[in-house]
Design a protein around this motif. Structure first.
Motif, PDB file in Angstrom:
ATOM      1  N   GLU A 257     -27.610 -20.182 -38.827  1.00 50.41           N
ATOM      2  CA  GLU A 257     -27.576 -20.117 -40.451  1.00 50.41           C
ATOM      3  C   GLU A 257     -26.592 -19.423 -40.741  1.00 50.41           C
ATOM      4  OE1 GLU A 257     -30.766 -18.533 -43.959  1.00 50.41           O
ATOM      5  OE2 GLU A 257     -30.813 -17.889 -42.008  1.00 50.41           O
ATOM      6  N   LEU A 258     -25.827 -19.588 -41.562  1.00 53.85           N
ATOM      7  CA  LEU A 258     -24.669 -18.962 -42.054  1.00 53.85           C
ATOM      8  C   LEU A 258     -24.846 -18.022 -43.382  1.00 53.85           C
ATOM      9  CD1 LEU A 258     -21.673 -18.124 -41.835  1.00 53.85           C
ATOM     10  CD2 LEU A 258     -20.981 -19.930 -43.479  1.00 53.85           C
ATOM     11  N   ARG A 259     -24.719 -16.789 -43.414  1.00 54.92           N
ATOM     12  CA  ARG A 259     -24.924 -15.934 -44.624  1.00 54.92           C
ATOM     13  C   ARG A 259     -23.632 -15.200 -44.870  1.00 54.92           C
ATOM     14  NH1 ARG A 259     -29.251 -16.955 -47.442  1.00 54.92           N
ATOM     15  NH2 ARG A 259     -29.984 -14.675 -47.796  1.00 54.92           N
ATOM     16  N   TRP A 260     -23.061 -14.805 -46.084  1.00 48.37           N
ATOM     17  CA  TRP A 260     -21.973 -14.129 -46.222  1.00 48.37           C
ATOM     18  C   TRP A 260     -22.480 -13.053 -47.361  1.00 48.37           C
ATOM     19  CZ3 TRP A 260     -20.232 -13.572 -51.491  1.00 48.37           C
ATOM     20  CH2 TRP A 260     -20.675 -14.584 -52.231  1.00 48.37           C
ATOM     21  N   GLY A 261     -21.508 -12.099 -47.304  1.00 48.46           N
ATOM     22  CA  GLY A 261     -21.637 -11.031 -48.020  1.00 48.46           C
ATOM     23  C   GLY A 261     -20.107 -10.215 -48.304  1.00 48.46           C
ATOM     24  N   ILE A 262     -20.083  -9.178 -49.516  1.00 47.70           N
ATOM     25  CA  ILE A 262     -18.936  -8.674 -49.687  1.00 47.70           C
ATOM     26  C   ILE A 262     -18.658  -7.376 -49.106  1.00 47.70           C
ATOM     27  CG2 ILE A 262     -17.656  -7.832 -51.717  1.00 47.70           C
ATOM     28  CD1 ILE A 262     -17.794 -10.855 -51.388  1.00 47.70           C
ATOM     29  N   LEU A 263     -17.761  -7.155 -48.487  1.00 46.04           N
ATOM     30  CA  LEU A 263     -17.584  -5.814 -47.591  1.00 46.04           C
ATOM     31  C   LEU A 263     -17.831  -4.507 -48.408  1.00 46.04           C
ATOM     32  CD1 LEU A 263     -16.943  -4.908 -44.697  1.00 46.04           C
ATOM     33  CD2 LEU A 263     -14.739  -4.729 -45.170  1.00 46.04           C
ATOM     34  N   GLN A 264     -17.113  -4.570 -49.440  1.00 49.89           N
ATOM     35  CA  GLN A 264     -17.032  -3.292 -50.560  1.00 49.89           C
ATOM     36  C   GLN A 264     -18.463  -3.102 -51.235  1.00 49.89           C
ATOM     37  OE1 GLN A 264     -14.682  -5.789 -50.236  1.00 49.89           O
ATOM     38  NE2 GLN A 264     -12.749  -4.603 -50.593  1.00 49.89           N
ATOM     39  N   GLN A 265     -19.318  -4.372 -51.044  1.00 54.22           N
ATOM     40  CA  GLN A 265     -20.483  -3.934 -51.858  1.00 54.22           C
ATOM     41  C   GLN A 265     -21.764  -3.578 -50.916  1.00 54.22           C
ATOM     42  OE1 GLN A 265     -21.291  -7.646 -53.801  1.00 54.22           O
ATOM     43  NE2 GLN A 265     -19.711  -7.431 -55.270  1.00 54.22           N
ATOM     44  N   ALA A 266     -22.947  -2.960 -51.693  1.00 54.09           N
ATOM     45  CA  ALA A 266     -24.102  -2.738 -50.867  1.00 54.09           C
ATOM     46  C   ALA A 266     -24.389  -3.946 -49.939  1.00 54.09           C
ATOM     47  CB  ALA A 266     -25.262  -2.211 -51.931  1.00 54.09           C
ATOM     48  N   PRO A 267     -25.153  -3.745 -48.795  1.00 55.93           N
ATOM     49  CA  PRO A 267     -25.462  -4.859 -48.092  1.00 55.93           C
ATOM     50  C   PRO A 267     -26.570  -6.035 -48.497  1.00 55.93           C
ATOM     51  CG  PRO A 267     -25.422  -2.710 -46.816  1.00 55.93           C
ATOM     52  CD  PRO A 267     -25.296  -2.595 -48.149  1.00 55.93           C
ATOM     53  N   GLN A 268     -25.908  -7.163 -48.723  1.00 59.76           N
ATOM     54  CA  GLN A 268     -26.891  -8.220 -49.303  1.00 59.76           C
ATOM     55  C   GLN A 268     -26.019  -9.545 -48.971  1.00 59.76           C
ATOM     56  OE1 GLN A 268     -27.287  -8.462 -53.594  1.00 59.76           O
ATOM     57  NE2 GLN A 268     -28.572 -10.075 -53.596  1.00 59.76           N
ATOM     58  N   LEU A 269     -26.772 -10.450 -48.425  1.00 63.37           N
ATOM     59  CA  LEU A 269     -26.223 -11.674 -47.781  1.00 63.37           C
ATOM     60  C   LEU A 269     -26.708 -12.871 -48.681  1.00 63.37           C
ATOM     61  CD1 LEU A 269     -27.057 -11.249 -43.927  1.00 63.37           C
ATOM     62  CD2 LEU A 269     -24.644 -10.877 -45.383  1.00 63.37           C
ATOM     63  N   HIS A 270     -25.752 -13.838 -48.759  1.00 66.22           N
ATOM     64  CA  HIS A 270     -26.094 -15.120 -49.537  1.00 66.22           C
ATOM     65  C   HIS A 270     -25.753 -16.129 -48.708  1.00 66.22           C
ATOM     66  CE1 HIS A 270     -25.348 -12.352 -52.938  1.00 66.22           C
ATOM     67  NE2 HIS A 270     -24.329 -11.593 -52.477  1.00 66.22           N
ATOM     68  N   GLY A 271     -26.239 -17.354 -49.371  1.00 67.29           N
ATOM     69  CA  GLY A 271     -26.173 -18.587 -48.591  1.00 67.29           C
ATOM     70  C   GLY A 271     -24.961 -19.328 -48.944  1.00 67.29           C
ATOM     71  N   VAL A 272     -25.157 -20.597 -48.400  1.00 66.17           N
ATOM     72  CA  VAL A 272     -23.894 -21.502 -48.735  1.00 66.17           C
ATOM     73  C   VAL A 272     -24.542 -23.007 -48.998  1.00 66.17           C
ATOM     74  CG1 VAL A 272     -21.611 -22.296 -48.253  1.00 66.17           C
ATOM     75  CG2 VAL A 272     -22.371 -20.427 -47.186  1.00 66.17           C
ATOM     76  N   ASP A 273     -25.429 -22.777 -50.041  1.00 66.41           N
ATOM     77  CA  ASP A 273     -26.171 -24.147 -50.486  1.00 66.41           C
ATOM     78  C   ASP A 273     -25.860 -24.786 -51.757  1.00 66.41           C
ATOM     79  OD1 ASP A 273     -27.069 -21.964 -52.080  1.00 66.41           O
ATOM     80  OD2 ASP A 273     -29.090 -22.040 -51.074  1.00 66.41           O
ATOM     81  N   SER A 274     -24.683 -24.260 -52.351  1.00 64.68           N
ATOM     82  CA  SER A 274     -24.490 -24.711 -53.696  1.00 64.68           C
ATOM     83  C   SER A 274     -23.008 -24.236 -54.152  1.00 64.68           C
ATOM     84  CB  SER A 274     -25.419 -24.462 -54.777  1.00 64.68           C
ATOM     85  OG  SER A 274     -25.441 -22.943 -55.041  1.00 64.68           O
TER      86      SER A 274
ATOM     87  N   GLN B 266     -19.046   1.082 -42.150  1.00 66.80           N
ATOM     88  CA  GLN B 266     -20.515   1.917 -41.506  1.00 66.80           C
ATOM     89  C   GLN B 266     -21.754   1.380 -42.309  1.00 66.80           C
ATOM     90  OE1 GLN B 266     -20.095   3.931 -39.146  1.00 66.80           O
ATOM     91  NE2 GLN B 266     -18.124   4.072 -38.780  1.00 66.80           N
ATOM     92  N   ALA B 267     -21.778   1.309 -43.602  1.00 66.99           N
ATOM     93  CA  ALA B 267     -22.920   0.754 -44.205  1.00 66.99           C
ATOM     94  C   ALA B 267     -23.201  -0.556 -43.651  1.00 66.99           C
ATOM     95  CB  ALA B 267     -22.765   0.839 -45.672  1.00 66.99           C
ATOM     96  N   TRP B 268     -22.558  -1.681 -43.357  1.00 61.40           N
ATOM     97  CA  TRP B 268     -22.782  -2.806 -43.204  1.00 61.40           C
ATOM     98  C   TRP B 268     -23.459  -2.792 -41.677  1.00 61.40           C
ATOM     99  CZ3 TRP B 268     -23.999  -7.377 -45.232  1.00 61.40           C
ATOM    100  CH2 TRP B 268     -23.719  -7.580 -46.615  1.00 61.40           C
ATOM    101  N   ARG B 269     -22.483  -2.109 -41.016  1.00 63.11           N
ATOM    102  CA  ARG B 269     -22.819  -2.107 -39.560  1.00 63.11           C
ATOM    103  C   ARG B 269     -24.365  -1.544 -39.207  1.00 63.11           C
ATOM    104  NH1 ARG B 269     -20.085   2.175 -35.422  1.00 63.11           N
ATOM    105  NH2 ARG B 269     -21.587   3.396 -36.658  1.00 63.11           N
ATOM    106  N   ASP B 270     -24.430  -0.345 -39.886  1.00 63.11           N
ATOM    107  CA  ASP B 270     -25.833   0.197 -39.911  1.00 63.11           C
ATOM    108  C   ASP B 270     -27.011  -1.074 -40.286  1.00 63.11           C
ATOM    109  OD1 ASP B 270     -24.725   2.353 -38.881  1.00 63.11           O
ATOM    110  OD2 ASP B 270     -24.999   3.635 -40.466  1.00 63.11           O
ATOM    111  N   TRP B 271     -26.551  -1.509 -41.473  1.00 61.95           N
ATOM    112  CA  TRP B 271     -27.805  -2.584 -41.847  1.00 61.95           C
ATOM    113  C   TRP B 271     -27.692  -3.870 -40.828  1.00 61.95           C
ATOM    114  CZ3 TRP B 271     -27.472  -7.549 -43.802  1.00 61.95           C
ATOM    115  CH2 TRP B 271     -28.738  -8.019 -44.570  1.00 61.95           C
TER     116      TRP B 271
END
Length: 609
Positions: free
Chosen positions: A140-157, A179-184
């Motif tokens: 499953e592929l999930r993506w996020g924005i490095l500068q934002q708080a950790p939250q992942l999104h799909g690629v389904d639309s 650092q925030a993403w790595r800890d998460w």
């Protein structure tokens, strides 16, 4: 949709795009796919678990010694000891079962200012490539924005791809973001197989958490993009800049032939306009006026309705030859102008205002030419109205407009001085104007209502280094100062302090712009939140900075020569070097008009003298 053979592997995702955009993807996907390398990172997770018996071995703990060996110890102890010495004993070997492999791939994108424009298309192509990579691996592929708080999104639309394009921020990627993403990621319930970081000047990472790094940078001549991928090996590919038209469509989020927030087709001719004078926007956001190039006058365009099919309403209004326009403004619903000659100021198309003698330079310094329209505002009151004009030296003057039924209004036919040291003014309400003046190295904000009543002074800060003020329209101006932004320059970069005056003046936001960015407008969004409207360094994009993120509202093919913003209606009008006029309503995120103003004189309709 029919796809060429080379694009068939990505059919599932390419069906979201228009046919004319496919050649761009054919080039990007074809060049990037070989660089990705073999799949890795889906490692067996955790410590293997025992799953019964699997084999016999010569070594092992004696609790797993074969039962027949223990019988030998009872019957022939000497033989048991001999076998122990030479290693001939047989032991049971357990069967191990591996824990389930990680089935999640994560890609984090740098959405900062270094990745604006063409690099975002590389982001889009990489997301499609990695989506197929994950599907083939059963992951499953999930993506996020490095500068934002950790939250992942799909690629389904297609909406997810547009979300990626719109996720822009003014902040560059830093160590604190990683650092925030790595800890998460380390605390996530499902371990991550492959983790990709995509951007420019990425923060330092560790191999245990980040398996792939993709650096995207423009060449020095701006003609290509360099893509470096680092995992177990380093690979590099150079991509040519994509074709401008499909690239701009994609960056605007226009997929599959759709036109997002597109302006209606403008049927009607607009005469050639001057590129040295800014567009004039009505306070209701319904009309835009521009100075004509070939004739002395203004062209007034009524902005079309969202689904309008009839001809664009264009009117040309001419004034007397031999006069110089100092400013133009919508006085009520009609367009007017202040014209100057050697001896007088004439108020063209403003009933109730008679010509006045030209003020002295000490009273009002008026420019000899028309490099820019001077700031001007008309406020209509019940008894009388007033026209305010700010010159280039900070003198704020006004004239009293005599209403038709009023025969005793004092002060008509004279030029009045309201304030000195004024560094900016704007309409901040339907019947209110705001201005900021400098006095004794301090800045004071005032509001003026339609009756000409000036509010008490609100201290806005120290005047040192302040060179410009942007105003936000809000109801707070009726009982104080509803918000403004003060500009200072730091190493040739703009720094804006947003001030709000509710009970006491205070700074509610500080916005530091990167080199080349320019603030052009301030929008109040409620609850003491403000958004800064900006012009990009290449002068081909209007961007909204809000809450640390930035959103591209629209882009142009040519350089923007002049731009205006109305804080009351939230409408921005941009005139490009090719005389293309784009009018955009910021609150509605709607492109109201897109038309070329380049008709030669004598080939137009609807003129009024």
């Amino acid at each position: 949709m029919q796809l060429p053979e080379s694009l068939q592997p990505w059919r599932e995702w390419l069906q979201w795009f228009a046919p004319e955009q496919l050649p761009l993807f054919a080039d990007l996907l074809g060049r990037l796919n070989p660089v990705l390398g073999p799949l890795r990172g889906l490692q067996q997770g955790g410590v293997p678990e025992p799953d019964g018996l699997g084999d016999l071995q010569r070594r092992g703990p004696y609790e797993r010694l074969l039962g027949s060996e223990w019988l030998l110890a009872d019957e022939v102890p000497e033989e048991f000891l001999r076998r122990a010495v030479v290693g001939e004993h047989l032991f049971l070997a357990p069967q191990y079962r591996a824990q389930q492999a990680s089935r999640q791939m994560v890609v984090l994108f740098d959405a900062g200012p270094l990745q604006l424009g063409a690099p975002r298309l590389v982001h889009l192509a990489l997301l499609i490539l990695l989506a197929r990579r994950a599907k083939e691996a059963g992951a499953e592929l999930r993506w996020g924005i490095l500068q934002q708080a950790p939250q992942l999104h799909g690629v389904d639309s297609a909406a997810q791809l547009k979300h990626l394009l719109n996720a822009r921020t003014f902040h560059t990627a830093g160590d604190e973001h990683w650092q925030a993403w790595r800890d998460w990621l380390r605390s996530a319930a499902m371990p991550v197989g492959e983790c990709w970081l995509v951007g420019q000047r990425l923060p330092a990472t560790d191999r245990q958490t980040c398996s792939h790094r993709v650096q995207i940078a423009r060449s020095l001549d701006g003609q290509s993009l360099s893509v470096h991928l680092t995992s177990t090996h380093t690979r590099r590919v150079v991509l040519p800049m994509p074709d401008e038209r499909p690239a701009v469509q994609l960056l605007k989020g226009q997929f599959a032939g759709e036109v997002v927030n597109a302006a209606p087709a403008a049927k009607g001719s607009v005469p050639r306009v001057s590129l040295t004078l800014q567009p004039v926007i009505s306070s209701a956001g319904s009309h835009v006026a521009l100075k004509m190039l070939d004739e002395p006058g203004l062209v007034v365009i009524k902005l079309p309705a969202k689904h309008q099919k009839k001809t664009l309403e264009v009117r040309c209004k001419l004034w007397r030859v031999g006069t110089t326009p100092l400013t133009a403004l919508f006085f009520g619903r009609a367009i007017g102008a202040v014209l100057s000659d050697q001896f007088q100021l004439t108020f063209w198309s403003m009933p109730g205002l008679k010509p006045v003698d030209k003020p002295s330079l000490e009273q009002l310094k008026l420019p000899p030419g028309t490099a820019n329209f001077l700031p001007a505002i008309g406020l209509q009151g019940h008894g009388c109205s007033r026209l305010y004009l700010l010159d280039t030296q900070g003198h704020l003057a006004f004239w009293v407009v005599k209403n038709a039924k009023d025969t005793a209004t004092p002060g008509t036919g004279q030029t009045h001085r309201l304030a000195e040291g004024v560094i900016g003014m704007a309409r901040v309400g339907r019947d209110a104007m705001g201005y900021v003046r400098r006095e004794d190295n301090r800045l004071y904000a005032h509001s003026v209502n339609s009756q000409g009543q000036v509010s008490s002074a609100h201290l806005a800060g120290i005047a040192d280094g302040i060179s410009q003020v942007l105003f936000a329209a809000s109801y707070h101006w009726h009982h104080g100062c509803g918000g403004c932004a003060l500009l200072t320059l730091k190493n040739q970069c703009e720094s804006w302090r947003v001030m709000f005056f509710n009970e006491s003046p205070r700074e509610v936001q500080r916005i530091e712009l990167a080199p080349g960015w320019k603030g052009i407008g301030l929008l109040y969004e409620g609850d003491e939140r403000f958004a800064l409207l900006m012009l990009s360094p290449n002068q081909q994009a209007i961007v909204l900075h809000r809450g640390g993120d930035q959103e591209t509202l629209f882009t142009t093919s040519d350089v923007i020569a002049k731009v205006s913003f109305c804080p009351l209606s939230g409408v921005v009008a941009a005139l490009t070097s090719s005389r293309e006029l784009l009018v955009y309503a910021v609150p509605q995120r709607l492109l109201r008009l897109q038309v070329f103003c380049n008709e030669q004189a004598g080939n137009r309709d609807g003129s009024d003298a």
